[in-house]
Design a protein around this motif. Structure first.
Motif: not given
Length: 153
Positions: A19-20, A23, A26-27, A77, A79-80, A116
């Motif tokens: 996930e990290h 992310g 993505q940015h 990081r 978690t969401s 972000a």
């Protein structure tokens, strides 16, 4: 919340690292991503921790030894599901405490320059990190921000 050293073999931890990395992708453009993958996080100069609440993974962070006096924060990081609950604050305190225990004189980090990453930059500023030039093997990059903090023993 319990912060404990982790060997990066658990499925929840692997998913959080993925996930990290996602992310970051993505940015940031690929050439500006400095996040470490599972293999890189297992190198001997890196200590990796996870924050847990019973069996619930809350977040992670790592400390890389650059030399006897200088450490680098890596892979912070949350978690969401646990954003804005103080997880990053507790992890950052833990990493700073460990850097002080190790006798480092300076603790540095690289993070993204786009909006972000504003919450991360604000957290680091709150803990006394100041903007600096690239350190270690980093180069100037419009997509990266470098920060450092002098440590007191």
């Amino acid at each position: 919340m319990e912060i404990r050293r982790d060997d990066l073999t658990g499925q929840k931890v692997k998913e959080l690292v993925a996930e990290h990395l996602g992310g970051m992708a993505q940015h940031s453009p690929p050439e500006s991503i400095h996040a470490l993958n599972l293999d890189e996080l297992q190198k001997p100069e890196i200590t990796f921790w996870c924050a847990w609440e019973e069996d619930d993974l809350l977040g992670c962070g790592a400390l890389k030894e650059l030399n006897d006096d200088h450490g680098e924060i890596k892979s912070m990081r949350t978690t969401s599901e646990h954003l804005r609950k103080g997880v990053a604050t507790q992890m950052l305190k833990h990493i700073i405490d460990e850097a002080n225990r190790r006798g480092y004189k300076r603790l540095s980090l690289e993070t993204g320059a786009v909006e972000a990453f504003t919450p991360a930059r604000n957290l680091y500023k709150h803990f006394g990190f100041q903007f600096c030039k690239p350190f270690a093997d980093y180069k100037e990059d419009p997509n990266s921000v470098f920060m450092t903090k002098s440590l007191q023993l």
